[in-house]
Design a protein around this motif. Structure first.
Motif, PDB file in Angstrom:
ATOM      1  N   LYS A  80      11.196  71.616  27.778  1.00  0.00           N
ATOM      2  CA  LYS A  80      10.801  71.364  29.171  1.00  0.00           C
ATOM      3  C   LYS A  80      10.369  69.907  29.355  1.00  0.00           C
ATOM      4  CE  LYS A  80       8.127  74.178  31.983  1.00  0.00           C
ATOM      5  NZ  LYS A  80       7.042  75.173  32.117  1.00  0.00           N
ATOM      6  N   GLY A  81       9.676  69.393  28.323  1.00  0.00           N
ATOM      7  CA  GLY A  81       9.218  68.007  28.378  1.00  0.00           C
ATOM      8  C   GLY A  81      10.389  67.033  28.452  1.00  0.00           C
ATOM      9  N   LEU A  82      11.444  67.323  27.687  1.00  0.00           N
ATOM     10  CA  LEU A  82      12.627  66.453  27.693  1.00  0.00           C
ATOM     11  C   LEU A  82      13.298  66.448  29.066  1.00  0.00           C
ATOM     12  CD1 LEU A  82      14.407  67.418  24.336  1.00  0.00           C
ATOM     13  CD2 LEU A  82      13.318  65.246  24.871  1.00  0.00           C
ATOM     14  N   LEU A  83      13.404  67.654  29.653  1.00  0.00           N
ATOM     15  CA  LEU A  83      14.054  67.764  30.964  1.00  0.00           C
ATOM     16  C   LEU A  83      13.217  67.085  32.040  1.00  0.00           C
ATOM     17  CD1 LEU A  83      15.348  71.447  30.769  1.00  0.00           C
ATOM     18  CD2 LEU A  83      16.684  69.356  30.554  1.00  0.00           C
ATOM     19  N   LEU A  84      11.894  67.223  31.909  1.00  0.00           N
ATOM     20  CA  LEU A  84      11.003  66.584  32.891  1.00  0.00           C
ATOM     21  C   LEU A  84      11.122  65.061  32.800  1.00  0.00           C
ATOM     22  CD1 LEU A  84       8.809  67.117  35.029  1.00  0.00           C
ATOM     23  CD2 LEU A  84       7.107  66.985  33.209  1.00  0.00           C
ATOM     24  N   LYS A  85      11.181  64.564  31.574  1.00  0.00           N
ATOM     25  CA  LYS A  85      11.342  63.108  31.387  1.00  0.00           C
ATOM     26  C   LYS A  85      12.650  62.630  32.010  1.00  0.00           C
ATOM     27  CE  LYS A  85      13.684  60.808  28.900  1.00  0.00           C
ATOM     28  NZ  LYS A  85      14.823  60.655  28.120  1.00  0.00           N
ATOM     29  N   ASP A  86      13.727  63.385  31.775  1.00  0.00           N
ATOM     30  CA  ASP A  86      15.024  62.998  32.357  1.00  0.00           C
ATOM     31  C   ASP A  86      15.002  63.106  33.886  1.00  0.00           C
ATOM     32  OD1 ASP A  86      16.321  62.155  30.119  1.00  0.00           O
ATOM     33  OD2 ASP A  86      17.294  64.056  29.696  1.00  0.00           O
ATOM     34  N   TRP A  87      14.269  64.093  34.396  1.00  0.00           N
ATOM     35  CA  TRP A  87      14.153  64.251  35.844  1.00  0.00           C
ATOM     36  C   TRP A  87      13.463  63.019  36.444  1.00  0.00           C
ATOM     37  CZ3 TRP A  87      15.749  66.203  40.140  1.00  0.00           C
ATOM     38  CH2 TRP A  87      14.930  66.259  41.270  1.00  0.00           C
ATOM     39  N   TYR A  88      12.369  62.561  35.813  1.00  0.00           N
ATOM     40  CA  TYR A  88      11.676  61.353  36.289  1.00  0.00           C
ATOM     41  C   TYR A  88      12.619  60.148  36.246  1.00  0.00           C
ATOM     42  CZ  TYR A  88       7.104  63.715  35.986  1.00  0.00           C
ATOM     43  OH  TYR A  88       6.037  64.554  36.160  1.00  0.00           O
ATOM     44  N   MET A  89      13.379  60.063  35.162  1.00  0.00           N
ATOM     45  CA  MET A  89      14.293  58.921  35.022  1.00  0.00           C
ATOM     46  C   MET A  89      15.418  58.979  36.065  1.00  0.00           C
ATOM     47  SD  MET A  89      14.467  58.494  30.903  1.00  0.00           S
ATOM     48  CE  MET A  89      15.714  57.252  30.894  1.00  0.00           C
ATOM     49  N   MET A  90      15.901  60.200  36.305  1.00  0.00           N
ATOM     50  CA  MET A  90      16.952  60.355  37.319  1.00  0.00           C
ATOM     51  C   MET A  90      16.443  59.966  38.693  1.00  0.00           C
ATOM     52  SD  MET A  90      19.499  63.582  37.012  1.00  0.00           S
ATOM     53  CE  MET A  90      18.300  64.724  37.405  1.00  0.00           C
ATOM     54  N   ARG A  91      15.211  60.370  38.976  1.00  0.00           N
ATOM     55  CA  ARG A  91      14.618  60.031  40.282  1.00  0.00           C
ATOM     56  C   ARG A  91      14.538  58.524  40.464  1.00  0.00           C
ATOM     57  NH1 ARG A  91       9.295  63.559  41.172  1.00  0.00           N
ATOM     58  NH2 ARG A  91       8.480  61.471  40.919  1.00  0.00           N
ATOM     59  N   LYS A  92      14.260  57.845  39.359  1.00  0.00           N
ATOM     60  CA  LYS A  92      14.099  56.396  39.443  1.00  0.00           C
ATOM     61  C   LYS A  92      15.459  55.672  39.452  1.00  0.00           C
ATOM     62  CE  LYS A  92      11.954  52.448  39.149  1.00  0.00           C
ATOM     63  NZ  LYS A  92      11.214  51.930  40.296  1.00  0.00           N
ATOM     64  N   TYR A  93      16.315  56.037  38.495  1.00  0.00           N
ATOM     65  CA  TYR A  93      17.535  55.249  38.301  1.00  0.00           C
ATOM     66  C   TYR A  93      18.750  55.783  39.056  1.00  0.00           C
ATOM     67  CZ  TYR A  93      14.871  53.322  34.370  1.00  0.00           C
ATOM     68  OH  TYR A  93      13.916  52.737  33.596  1.00  0.00           O
ATOM     69  N   CYS A  94      18.747  57.075  39.398  1.00  0.00           N
ATOM     70  CA  CYS A  94      19.979  57.670  39.935  1.00  0.00           C
ATOM     71  C   CYS A  94      19.852  58.089  41.390  1.00  0.00           C
ATOM     72  CB  CYS A  94      20.405  58.871  39.088  1.00  0.00           C
ATOM     73  SG  CYS A  94      20.600  58.478  37.352  1.00  0.00           S
ATOM     74  N   ARG A  95      18.760  57.726  42.061  1.00  0.00           N
ATOM     75  CA  ARG A  95      18.597  58.209  43.437  1.00  0.00           C
ATOM     76  C   ARG A  95      19.659  57.612  44.368  1.00  0.00           C
ATOM     77  NH1 ARG A  95      12.700  55.429  44.412  1.00  0.00           N
ATOM     78  NH2 ARG A  95      13.253  53.465  43.467  1.00  0.00           N
ATOM     79  N   TYR A  96      20.131  56.403  44.000  1.00  0.00           N
ATOM     80  CA  TYR A  96      21.154  55.782  44.850  1.00  0.00           C
ATOM     81  C   TYR A  96      22.498  56.509  44.725  1.00  0.00           C
ATOM     82  CZ  TYR A  96      17.580  52.238  45.126  1.00  0.00           C
ATOM     83  OH  TYR A  96      16.389  51.610  45.334  1.00  0.00           O
ATOM     84  N   TYR A  97      22.687  57.202  43.605  1.00  0.00           N
ATOM     85  CA  TYR A  97      23.907  57.988  43.435  1.00  0.00           C
ATOM     86  C   TYR A  97      24.026  59.014  44.563  1.00  0.00           C
ATOM     87  CZ  TYR A  97      24.867  56.476  38.616  1.00  0.00           C
ATOM     88  OH  TYR A  97      25.185  55.768  37.493  1.00  0.00           O
TER      89      TYR A  97
ATOM     90  N   CYS B 129      31.813  63.123  42.433  1.00  0.00           N
ATOM     91  CA  CYS B 129      31.718  64.022  41.273  1.00  0.00           C
ATOM     92  C   CYS B 129      31.998  63.281  39.974  1.00  0.00           C
ATOM     93  CB  CYS B 129      32.685  65.184  41.411  1.00  0.00           C
ATOM     94  SG  CYS B 129      32.029  66.435  42.505  1.00  0.00           S
ATOM     95  N   LEU B 130      32.902  62.310  40.041  1.00  0.00           N
ATOM     96  CA  LEU B 130      33.201  61.543  38.825  1.00  0.00           C
ATOM     97  C   LEU B 130      31.984  60.747  38.374  1.00  0.00           C
ATOM     98  CD1 LEU B 130      36.825  60.177  39.284  1.00  0.00           C
ATOM     99  CD2 LEU B 130      36.010  61.878  37.668  1.00  0.00           C
ATOM    100  N   PHE B 131      31.318  60.066  39.322  1.00  0.00           N
ATOM    101  CA  PHE B 131      30.185  59.283  38.835  1.00  0.00           C
ATOM    102  C   PHE B 131      28.960  60.131  38.528  1.00  0.00           C
ATOM    103  CE2 PHE B 131      27.784  58.992  42.674  1.00  0.00           C
ATOM    104  CZ  PHE B 131      28.510  58.427  43.708  1.00  0.00           C
ATOM    105  N   CYS B 132      28.898  61.355  39.092  1.00  0.00           N
ATOM    106  CA  CYS B 132      27.804  62.254  38.687  1.00  0.00           C
ATOM    107  C   CYS B 132      27.994  62.704  37.238  1.00  0.00           C
ATOM    108  CB  CYS B 132      27.776  63.475  39.590  1.00  0.00           C
ATOM    109  SG  CYS B 132      26.676  63.194  40.936  1.00  0.00           S
ATOM    110  N   GLY B 133      29.260  62.787  36.829  1.00  0.00           N
ATOM    111  CA  GLY B 133      29.531  63.130  35.434  1.00  0.00           C
ATOM    112  C   GLY B 133      28.991  62.088  34.478  1.00  0.00           C
ATOM    113  N   MET B 134      28.778  60.881  34.995  1.00  0.00           N
ATOM    114  CA  MET B 134      28.273  59.801  34.131  1.00  0.00           C
ATOM    115  C   MET B 134      26.728  59.736  34.081  1.00  0.00           C
ATOM    116  SD  MET B 134      30.871  58.580  32.732  1.00  0.00           S
ATOM    117  CE  MET B 134      30.422  57.021  31.982  1.00  0.00           C
TER     118      MET B 134
END
Lengths: 208, 280
Positions: free
Chosen positions: A2-19, A44-49
Motif C-alpha cells: 500500500k505504501g508503494l502505491l501511495l508513493k506512486d499516487w503522490y508522484m503521479m499527482r505531481k508529475y502526471c497531472r498534465y497528462y 491511451c498510448l502516453f498513459c501506457g508510459m
C-alpha cells in the motif's frame, strides 16, 4: 505494498497531472476531426508510459536503492508499477469509452460494438508499449533499458519490412474482424502478464 | 544476542574484491566501519541488506539469515543511505503516510516528535531540502518504526558540525536501550570516535582490524622522539614510523615501550591513518 502505491499516487499527482488535461484535450479534439483516429489513440498510448516515467523518477531520486532497504519484496516493487499501469490505462479507457459513446451518439446513434472495437484496439496499443519497455528497465536501469527498447523496436521494424518484401502476395485470413480483435486484446493482456512476470524475474537478479 | 554477524563474506567485482570479511556487532553496541572512499564500506552495507548478491559467506542479522528472512528483518532495521533516496516531490507529511503503510510498527507520534525536534518543514517538497535536512528526514524515518538495528551509510557526511553533533547525540540516545544497536560507516572518523564502542578498519576490501575502541586507545599511543631513541625501541613496540627533520613520530604498543618514554594518547583517526599507511 500500500505504501508503494501511495508513493506512486503522490508522484503521479505531481508529475502526471498534465497528462490528464492533455488527454481530455485530445478527446475533445477527436469530436472535431472524426476521420482522424490519432486523437483517440494518443492519450491511451502516453498513459501506457506512466509507469515507465515513474520508474525513471524513482531511479533519479535513488528510490530504487532505498526501497531495497524497506520491508518490500522485489516482486512487490515491480508489481506496484504494473498495478499503476493498469490503473491509468483503465481510467483512460473508461474516459475514451465515454467520449466515443458521446461522439457516436451525436453522430449516427450509439453503437456499442463500435465503442467496444475502439476500446479493444486501445487496450492492445496501451499495454504493448509499457509491456515491452518495463522488463528492459527493470533489468538494465532506465537509460540502458530505453536504449535496449529502441534497438528492439528498430529490429522489429526492420524484420517487418523484410517480411513484407518476402511475401508479395497478401496473407488472407479466414477470420471475422471482431474475433480477431478479441484475440488481439487477449494477446495484449497476455503480453502484459508475461512482461510483469519477466520484470519480477529480472529485478530479483538485479544488484541495487 | 549479536545484532550482526558476518562470516567469511566475499564479493568480487572486476576491479574490487571485498575479501573474506568477518565482523560482529554485539547487541546494544555501536560499531563504526571506517575506511577511505572505495574501501568497501557501502558494498558491505549493501550485502548486509541483500541489495547485492554475495559470492560466499554468511550474514546473520538479529539472529536470522539476511536473505532468508529478508522482509521480516527489514521491519526491524532502520537504514540511512548516503543518498537518502526519498522521492523529490514528497513532503514530510506524505513520507510519513507512505511509511505508515510500509512498516507494521510505524509510530506516527514518534515520527512527529522527531520531525519537530529536527526542525523539518512540513510542506516543503524533499527536492528543496538541504543535504542536512534530507539526511535528518531519512534518520527520522529510520528511527520511527521501533527498529532494533540502525544501519547508517555515511549518514553524517555533508552535514554541518552542529547538525552532526545533534545527529550523533540521537544515535547515542538510541543505544541507551540495550536491545538497540548501530552499524555506522563513515570516513569522518571524528564522529565515530565520539559514538562507537567498536571500530572496524577497512582498507581496499580487507578488514584491518575490528576491536573495542577503548581497548585500542589503551593499547596504542603516539611517541614523539629522536631517531636515536627510536632505534633503541624493541621491534614489537613500533607499528608505524613517520620521520621528519626534527625527529620521529611513531605509533607504538604502549605495553612494549620501555619505562621513561612519554607516550601520548592516540586518536582513532591517527590510528586509522597510520594503519592504512603501514598496509601500503
Amino acid at each position: 505494498m500500500k505504501g508503494l502505491l501511495l508513493k506512486d499516487w503522490y508522484m503521479m499527482r505531481k508529475y502526471c497531472r498534465y497528462y490528464l488535461v492533455l488527454a481530455i484535450g485530445f478527446l475533445i479534439l477527436s469530436f472535431m476531426d472524426k476521420s482522424n483516429m490519432f486523437f483517440v489513440f494518443y492519450p491511451c498510448l502516453f498513459c501506457g508510459m506512466v509507469p515507465v516515467n515513474l520508474l525513471a523518477y524513482d531511479e533519479r531520486s535513488r528510490w530504487l536503492q532505498y526501497s531495497g532497504t524497506l520491508p518490500y519484496t522485489r516482486a512487490q516493487i515491480v508489481s506496484g508499477k504494473y498495478l499503476i499501469g493498469l490503473f491509468t490505462q483503465t481510467v483512460m479507457l473508461f474516459l475514451t469509452g465515454i467520449a466515443q459513446g458521446i461522439r457516436m451518439g451525436m453522430d449516427s446513434g450509439y453503437q456499442s460494438t463500435d465503442v467496444l472495437v475502439i476500446l479493444l484496439l486501445l487496450l492492445i496499443a496501451s499495454t504493448v508499449t509499457s509491456s515491452v519497455t518495463l522488463p528492459f528497465m527493470f533489468k538494465l536501469g532506465v537509460e540502458r533499458g530505453r536504449a535496449a527498447y529502441y534497438v528492439m523496436i528498430g529490429l522489429i521494424c526492420g524484420i517487418s519490412t523484410l517480411m513484407t518484401g518476402l511475401f508479395r502476395e497478401p496473407l488472407r485470413m479466414e477470420i471475422r474482424p471482431n474475433l480477431l480483435l478479441v484475440l488481439l486484446a487477449v494477446a495484449g493482456v497476455g503480453i502484459y502478464a508475461l512482461s510483469w512476470h519477466l520484470s519480477i524475474v529480472f529485478y530479483r537478479k538485479r544488484e541495487l | 544476542m549479536n545484532a550482526l554477524e558476518i562470516r567469511n563474506l566475499t564479493k568480487s567485482y572486476p576491479d574490487f574484491t571485498l575479501d573474506n570479511l568477518n565482523l560482529t556487532l554485539p547487541g546494544g553496541c555501536i560499531l563504526g566501519l571506517i575506511g577511505e572512499n572505495g574501501a568497501g564500506k557501502s558494498t558491505t552495507i549493501k550485502l548486509i541488506l541483500d541489495m547485492i548478491r554475495k559470492d560466499s559467506g554468511t550474514i546473520t542479522i538479529l539472529g536470522r539469515d539476511n536473505a532468508e528472512y529478508d522482509k521480516r528483518i527489514k521491519e526491524e532495521v532502520g537504514v540511512v543511505l548516503d543518498e537518502a533516496g526519498i522521492p523529490e516531490c514528497l513532503t514530510v507529511a506524505q513520507v510519513g503516510r507512505v511509511m505508515k503503510h510500509t512498516f507494521r510498527n510505524w509510530d506516527e507520534a514518534e515520527y512527529s516528535r522527531l520531525i519537530r525536534k529536527l526542525g523539518l518543514p512540513d510542506k516543503k517538497p524533499f527536492k528543496d531540502f538541504s543535504r542536512g535536512m534530507k539526511m535528518k528526514l531519512a534518520i527520522a524515518v529510520a528511527m520511527s518504526h521501533h527498529s532494533r538495528l540502525l544501519i547508517l551509510d555515511e549518514a553524517t557526511s555533508g552535514l554541518d558540525p552542529v547538525v552532526r553533533d545533534e545527529v550523533v547525540e540521537m544515535f547515542s540516545e538510541f543505544t541507551r536501550d540495550e536491545n538497540h544497536s548501530v552499524l555506522i560507516s563513515s570516513h569522518i572518523v571524528s564522529d565515530l570516535e565520539k559514538l562507537c564502542d567498536y571500530v572496524a578498519f577497512l582498507h581496499k576490501g580487507k578488514l584491518m582490524l575490528c576491536e573495542e575502541k577503548d581497548r585500542l586507545l589503551e593499547e596504542y599511543g603516539l611517541l614523539h622522539c629522536t631517531a636515536e631513541e627510536l632505534k633503541q625501541l624493541p621491534a614489537e613496540a613500533v607499528r608505524y614510523i613517520k620521520e621528519n627533520p626534527y625527529g620521529a613520530e611513531a605509533m607504538v604498543r604502549r605495553s612494549a615501550v620501555p619505562d621513561g618514554l612519554h607516550v601520548s594518547p592516540i586518536s582513532i583517526e591517527e590510528l586509522f591513518v597510520f594503519m592504512v599507511k603501514e598496509a601500503r
